[in-house]
Write a protein that holds these residues in place. Structure first.
Motif, PDB file in Angstrom:
ATOM      1  N   ARG A 104       0.543   5.657  -3.966  1.00  0.00           N
ATOM      2  CA  ARG A 104       0.847   4.815  -2.805  1.00  0.00           C
ATOM      3  C   ARG A 104       1.930   5.477  -1.951  1.00  0.00           C
ATOM      4  NH1 ARG A 104       2.967  -1.459  -2.387  1.00  0.00           N
ATOM      5  NH2 ARG A 104       3.154  -1.396  -0.122  1.00  0.00           N
ATOM      6  N   ARG A 107       0.284   7.666   0.323  1.00  0.00           N
ATOM      7  CA  ARG A 107      -0.430   6.942   1.373  1.00  0.00           C
ATOM      8  C   ARG A 107       0.534   6.388   2.420  1.00  0.00           C
ATOM      9  NH1 ARG A 107      -3.225   3.006  -1.664  1.00  0.00           N
ATOM     10  NH2 ARG A 107      -1.707   1.437  -1.111  1.00  0.00           N
ATOM     11  N   GLU A 108       1.672   5.839   1.927  1.00  0.00           N
ATOM     12  CA  GLU A 108       2.623   5.221   2.857  1.00  0.00           C
ATOM     13  C   GLU A 108       3.314   6.258   3.738  1.00  0.00           C
ATOM     14  OE1 GLU A 108       3.052   2.057   3.284  1.00  0.00           O
ATOM     15  OE2 GLU A 108       2.485   1.016   1.446  1.00  0.00           O
ATOM     16  N   LEU A 109       3.550   7.444   3.167  1.00  0.00           N
ATOM     17  CA  LEU A 109       4.326   8.436   3.909  1.00  0.00           C
ATOM     18  C   LEU A 109       3.458   9.428   4.676  1.00  0.00           C
ATOM     19  CD1 LEU A 109       7.345   9.250   1.577  1.00  0.00           C
ATOM     20  CD2 LEU A 109       7.009   7.378   3.165  1.00  0.00           C
ATOM     21  N   GLN A 116      -7.137   8.887  -0.268  1.00  0.00           N
ATOM     22  CA  GLN A 116      -6.937   8.213  -1.552  1.00  0.00           C
ATOM     23  C   GLN A 116      -8.022   8.616  -2.550  1.00  0.00           C
ATOM     24  OE1 GLN A 116      -4.396   6.119  -2.239  1.00  0.00           O
ATOM     25  NE2 GLN A 116      -5.049   5.289  -4.199  1.00  0.00           N
ATOM     26  N   GLU A 120      -7.206  10.146  -6.166  1.00  0.00           N
ATOM     27  CA  GLU A 120      -7.581   9.397  -7.369  1.00  0.00           C
ATOM     28  C   GLU A 120      -8.566  10.172  -8.229  1.00  0.00           C
ATOM     29  OE1 GLU A 120      -8.758   5.296  -7.355  1.00  0.00           O
ATOM     30  OE2 GLU A 120      -7.366   4.919  -5.707  1.00  0.00           O
TER      31      GLU A 120
ATOM     32  N   SER B   2      -4.094  -2.127 -12.261  1.00  0.00           N
ATOM     33  CA  SER B   2      -4.796  -0.955 -11.740  1.00  0.00           C
ATOM     34  C   SER B   2      -6.024  -1.376 -10.942  1.00  0.00           C
ATOM     35  CB  SER B   2      -5.200  -0.033 -12.882  1.00  0.00           C
ATOM     36  OG  SER B   2      -6.025  -0.765 -13.761  1.00  0.00           O
ATOM     37  N   LEU B   4      -6.820  -0.407  -7.954  1.00  0.00           N
ATOM     38  CA  LEU B   4      -6.946   0.477  -6.798  1.00  0.00           C
ATOM     39  C   LEU B   4      -8.389   0.544  -6.317  1.00  0.00           C
ATOM     40  CD1 LEU B   4      -4.704   3.558  -7.411  1.00  0.00           C
ATOM     41  CD2 LEU B   4      -4.736   2.069  -5.439  1.00  0.00           C
ATOM     42  N   THR B   5      -8.557   0.471  -5.043  1.00  0.00           N
ATOM     43  CA  THR B   5      -9.885   0.625  -4.489  1.00  0.00           C
ATOM     44  C   THR B   5     -10.067   2.064  -4.057  1.00  0.00           C
ATOM     45  OG1 THR B   5      -9.041   0.030  -2.343  1.00  0.00           O
ATOM     46  CG2 THR B   5      -9.971  -1.739  -3.664  1.00  0.00           C
ATOM     47  N   ASP B   6     -11.282   2.439  -3.828  1.00  0.00           N
ATOM     48  CA  ASP B   6     -11.531   3.825  -3.470  1.00  0.00           C
ATOM     49  C   ASP B   6     -11.415   4.087  -1.979  1.00  0.00           C
ATOM     50  OD1 ASP B   6     -13.659   4.328  -6.214  1.00  0.00           O
ATOM     51  OD2 ASP B   6     -11.861   5.464  -5.737  1.00  0.00           O
ATOM     52  N   PRO B   8      -9.564   4.551   1.362  1.00  0.00           N
ATOM     53  CA  PRO B   8      -8.196   4.950   1.674  1.00  0.00           C
ATOM     54  C   PRO B   8      -7.532   4.010   2.687  1.00  0.00           C
ATOM     55  CG  PRO B   8      -9.743   6.308   2.866  1.00  0.00           C
ATOM     56  CD  PRO B   8     -10.564   5.398   2.007  1.00  0.00           C
ATOM     57  N   THR B  11      -6.017  -0.715   2.940  1.00  0.00           N
ATOM     58  CA  THR B  11      -6.091  -1.683   1.854  1.00  0.00           C
ATOM     59  C   THR B  11      -4.816  -1.615   1.023  1.00  0.00           C
ATOM     60  OG1 THR B  11      -7.138  -0.050   0.479  1.00  0.00           O
ATOM     61  CG2 THR B  11      -8.597  -1.565   1.643  1.00  0.00           C
ATOM     62  N   SER B  12      -3.706  -1.585   1.691  1.00  0.00           N
ATOM     63  CA  SER B  12      -2.444  -1.357   0.999  1.00  0.00           C
ATOM     64  C   SER B  12      -2.057  -2.534   0.107  1.00  0.00           C
ATOM     65  CB  SER B  12      -1.336  -1.074   2.007  1.00  0.00           C
ATOM     66  OG  SER B  12      -1.288  -2.111   2.948  1.00  0.00           O
ATOM     67  N   THR B  15      -2.290  -2.239  -4.353  1.00  0.00           N
ATOM     68  CA  THR B  15      -1.322  -1.858  -5.370  1.00  0.00           C
ATOM     69  C   THR B  15      -0.023  -2.643  -5.246  1.00  0.00           C
ATOM     70  OG1 THR B  15      -0.645  -0.089  -3.917  1.00  0.00           O
ATOM     71  CG2 THR B  15      -2.179   0.483  -5.681  1.00  0.00           C
ATOM     72  N   ARG B  16      -0.050  -3.669  -4.457  1.00  0.00           N
ATOM     73  CA  ARG B  16       1.198  -4.404  -4.217  1.00  0.00           C
ATOM     74  C   ARG B  16       1.730  -5.020  -5.501  1.00  0.00           C
ATOM     75  NH1 ARG B  16       3.186  -5.056   0.068  1.00  0.00           N
ATOM     76  NH2 ARG B  16       1.298  -4.714   1.270  1.00  0.00           N
ATOM     77  N   LEU B  23       6.249  -4.892   2.230  1.00  0.00           N
ATOM     78  CA  LEU B  23       6.843  -3.761   2.936  1.00  0.00           C
ATOM     79  C   LEU B  23       5.809  -2.657   3.081  1.00  0.00           C
ATOM     80  CD1 LEU B  23      10.103  -3.612   0.846  1.00  0.00           C
ATOM     81  CD2 LEU B  23       9.941  -4.491   3.155  1.00  0.00           C
ATOM     82  N   GLY B  24       6.064  -1.763   4.015  1.00  0.00           N
ATOM     83  CA  GLY B  24       5.159  -0.642   4.195  1.00  0.00           C
ATOM     84  C   GLY B  24       5.934   0.614   4.514  1.00  0.00           C
ATOM     85  N   GLY B  25       5.251   1.745   4.368  1.00  0.00           N
ATOM     86  CA  GLY B  25       5.836   3.027   4.755  1.00  0.00           C
ATOM     87  C   GLY B  25       7.102   3.350   3.986  1.00  0.00           C
ATOM     88  N   MET B  26       8.029   3.962   4.710  1.00  0.00           N
ATOM     89  CA  MET B  26       9.270   4.416   4.085  1.00  0.00           C
ATOM     90  C   MET B  26      10.077   3.249   3.515  1.00  0.00           C
ATOM     91  SD  MET B  26      10.772   7.198   3.399  1.00  0.00           S
ATOM     92  CE  MET B  26      10.480   8.612   4.439  1.00  0.00           C
ATOM     93  N   TRP B  28       8.954   0.596   2.132  1.00  0.00           N
ATOM     94  CA  TRP B  28       8.406   0.287   0.805  1.00  0.00           C
ATOM     95  C   TRP B  28       8.976   1.250  -0.231  1.00  0.00           C
ATOM     96  CZ3 TRP B  28       5.547   3.714  -2.180  1.00  0.00           C
ATOM     97  CH2 TRP B  28       5.143   3.196  -3.431  1.00  0.00           C
ATOM     98  N   LEU B  29       8.969   2.541   0.111  1.00  0.00           N
ATOM     99  CA  LEU B  29       9.420   3.548  -0.847  1.00  0.00           C
ATOM    100  C   LEU B  29      10.879   3.310  -1.240  1.00  0.00           C
ATOM    101  CD1 LEU B  29       9.062   6.206  -2.431  1.00  0.00           C
ATOM    102  CD2 LEU B  29       9.958   7.371  -0.424  1.00  0.00           C
TER     103      LEU B  29
END
Lengths: 315, 337
Positions: A104, A107-109, A116, A120, B2, B4-6, B8, B11-12, B15-16, B23-26, B28-29
């Motif tokens: 993730r 993906r986010e960055l 993906q 994967e 787990s 996760l969908t295939d 890309p 569909t964020s 994994t939430r 949150l998203g992007g930086m 989130w990190l």
């Protein structure tokens, strides 16, 4: 050798690149070009500056001298950052993240370019559970996740620093296969440092050898190999046999009367010699062992306007 | 987890994590990386707030029972003591916040990434390194501001009924001055950002934590030393001698007296021990007369200055914080990971 790769300009170009640390120069006077679409091995003895060169290209180090361009852009530019992926030698990952969270992160960055599915696929091929924490994985599994992160970015230039060092032969073979398939499919340029000479032979079609003095060898693997001849035979007396003396001797290994040498022939070889084209490993070892041999940079790897002080090779 | 969908991107939600803000992007990190620290700060803040609200209710029960505000609480002695005790405990804990957050949040914030190489991982993604730096600092600063503002406001609210009681806390003491108004916010921000800078220079988490601890203690000492200098000292003088019963000037409630001396006719100041060694009252009077002492001169800080002093001090700290932040961004551009 088809050289349609010149069209779009080089993927990477280093001109007089140097990096000095407090204890001295880690990389010095490094000039070469890496044409787009090649899988290039970066070889050199320990401390030759391979990691430093890759670090400068990935913009985690700033050069002290010279310049490096990635698709014509500086390493710090947004464009170069977007088009380059870097797998550092220590394969840094967040230990407390799960594998899924690590993907993730990619993906986010990397919005817009993240794949993906590809990431994967690489993880699943190694049976690494997505909900496992990075800290609980084995070294090889961690490398696989780091690989997935680098591939998922869909880079145009992939920089790999000792990517295979902690993988078992089976996994190494599989990941190299993935690397070649991905690179072929997407036209990715790869610059990969490694000590595994045999491994490089099967993967790389381009080669850059650096040592303390700068670039020793650079160019297309086949061109480089064909520019050299391995001679074996019986000699009389000491020193370089007279009929070989006008060729450039990279390395010679006399053992008694038996004489073996790696030459860069200048014209046809005459005399009672058995000749052979060296394989990549023989070529590399010869250049790494004899530091006084003159460097060889084939035209596709030469930076225009840079005087290399060497003869161009007839391809 | 787990799931996760295939497909890309977009569909964020797949994994939430179960809890935590969307949150998203930086962002989130940064939240994911430091969530343990962030949640700890938020939880500790919530507990402290609840405890202080409860203590305030206890205090108000007691004061209302006593007949306050009609009956002045000036004369309250030992009955108030358990309530004073709670203030001591709370202000001690609040006073530790800059040090704790500096050491456990500030110092490891970037030092950890530099030490473990994850700085290389993050800065070689498509999102720029300055964005990484900005969001790391910004999110941490936001959390600190939210937490310390809430604590400061609630502590001030709890303290307000007994604010003018020097027996509870002197307003000039660190216990009250550093825990209310903008001061805890500014002190914490400065210490934490300095901790981040120390971490960046040392590039080792443990070393950065140790040095930040020392630095934070020094900041507290220096701050305590200069706290009173933030105010404008008020001087009150009298001309009714110094020996009479009510010759000493009346200071406003909760004024903090800094100095007192004898004032002579010529405007000179003499120490208040002048003539103290005379044996008889008459001899002392004569002595004072000879010295031309006409009254008292008393320096003090009125409580009305408290807020102004706090804002002045906080703005100095915030200016320093901005300078350290500027250093961090210069480092982010020039000195690389």
């Amino acid at each position: 050798m088809s050289d349609g790769t010149y069209a779009g300009g080089p993927a990477l170009e280093a001109v007089g690149l140097g990096k000095r640390y407090r204890r001295g120069w880690a990389l010095r006077d490094c000039s070469f070009r890496l044409p787009t679409g090649r899988i290039c091995g970066l070889v050199g003895p320990n401390g030759a500056g391979k990691t430093t060169l890759l670090g400068i290209a990935a913009h985690v180090l700033e050069p002290t001298a010279g310049d490096l361009r990635i698709f014509g852009a500086g390493p710090g530019s947004a464009e170069a950052g977007r088009r380059t992926a870097f797998l550092a030698q220590e394969k840094p990952l967040f230990r407390r993240f799960t594998v899924a969270e690590t993907l993730r992160l990619g993906r986010e960055l990397n919005p817009g370019s993240w794949d993906q599915g590809a990431a994967e696929h690489i993880v699943r091929a190694g049976n690494v559970p997505l909900d496992a924490r990075i800290g609980t994985l084995s070294g090889g599994q961690r490398t696989r996740v780091a690989f997935a992160l680098a591939f998922g970015k869909r880079p145009d230039l992939l920089l790999l620093d000792e990517p295979m060092s902690d993988l078992d032969p089976l996994v190494r073979h599989e990941l190299m296969g993935t690397l070649m398939a991905e690179a072929a499919e997407h036209g990715t340029t790869v610059l990969m440092s490694s000590h595994m000479l045999a491994e490089l032979e099967s993967v790389c079609d381009y080669l850059v050898v650096i040592a303390s003095g700068g670039v020793r060898l650079a160019g297309d693997v086949d061109e480089l190999r064909e520019a050299h001849t391995l001679v074996t035979g019986v000699r009389d007396g000491e020193g370089t046999p007279r009929d070989l003396a006008h060729h450039t001797v990279v390395e010679s290994r006399p053992s008694g009367r038996q004489y073996t040498a790696l030459l860069r022939p200048d014209g046809p070889i005459s005399g009672p010699w058995e000749t052979d084209t060296p394989n990549l490993e023989e070529l590399l070892l010869a250049y790494l062992r004899s530091s006084e041999a003159p460097p060889l940079i084939t035209p596709s790897a030469q930076v225009p306007g840079q005087a290399h002080g060497i003869r161009a090779v007839a391809a | 987890m787990s799931t996760l969908t295939d497909t890309p991107a977009s569909t964020s939600s797949a994994t939430r994590p179960a809890r935590g803000p969307r949150l998203g992007g930086m962002t989130w990190l940064v939240w994911r990386q430091h969530r343990a620290a962030y949640w700890t700060v938020l939880a500790a803040t919530a507990i402290a707030l609840a405890w202080m609200v409860y203590q305030r209710a206890q205090l108000m029960d007691f004061l209302t029972g006593y007949g306050w505000p009609a009956n002045s609480i000036e004369s309250l002695g030992p009955e108030l003591e358990p309530y004073t005790e709670a203030f001591v405990r709370a202000s001690t804990a609040l006073g530790l916040i800059p040090i704790l957050l500096g050491v456990f949040v500030g110092a490891p914030l970037l030092a950890g990434d530099l030490e473990h190489g994850t700085a290389k991982l993050v800065t070689t993604q498509s999102t720029g390194r300055l964005r990484w730096l900005a969001i790391k600092l910004g999110l941490t600063a936001l959390l600190i501001v939210v937490s310390t503002v809430a604590l400061s406001v609630v502590f001030g609210w709890w303290w307000s009924p007994v604010k003018e009681q020097n027996t509870v806390m002197y307003w000039t003491s660190g216990a009250a001055f550093d825990t209310t108004g903008p001061v805890p916010v500014a002190l914490t921000l400065f210490t934490v950002v300095s901790g981040v800078a120390i971490g960046v220079v040392l590039r080792r988490t443990l070393a950065a934590m140790v040095v930040t601890f020392g630095f934070a203690v020094v900041v507290q000492l220096v701050w305590s030393h200069f706290r009173l200098a933030l105010g404008d000292t008020v001087t009150v003088t009298t001309d009714k001698g110094v020996l009479a019963e009510n010759a000493f000037p009346t200071l406003p409630d909760a004024a903090y007296q800094i100095d007192q001396s004898y004032l002579t006719g010529s405007g000179e100041l003499l120490g208040w021990s002048t003539c103290a060694h005379e044996e008889t009252e008459q001899a002392r009077e004569l002595c004072l007369k000879q010295a031309d002492v006409v009254g008292w001169s008393v320096d003090y800080l009125p409580i009305s200055q408290m807020s102004g002093m706090q804002w002045f001090g906080a703005s100095i700290l915030l200016a320093l914080t901005a300078a350290v932040t500027a250093f961090l961004f210069v480092w982010g551009r020039k000195r690389l990971v």
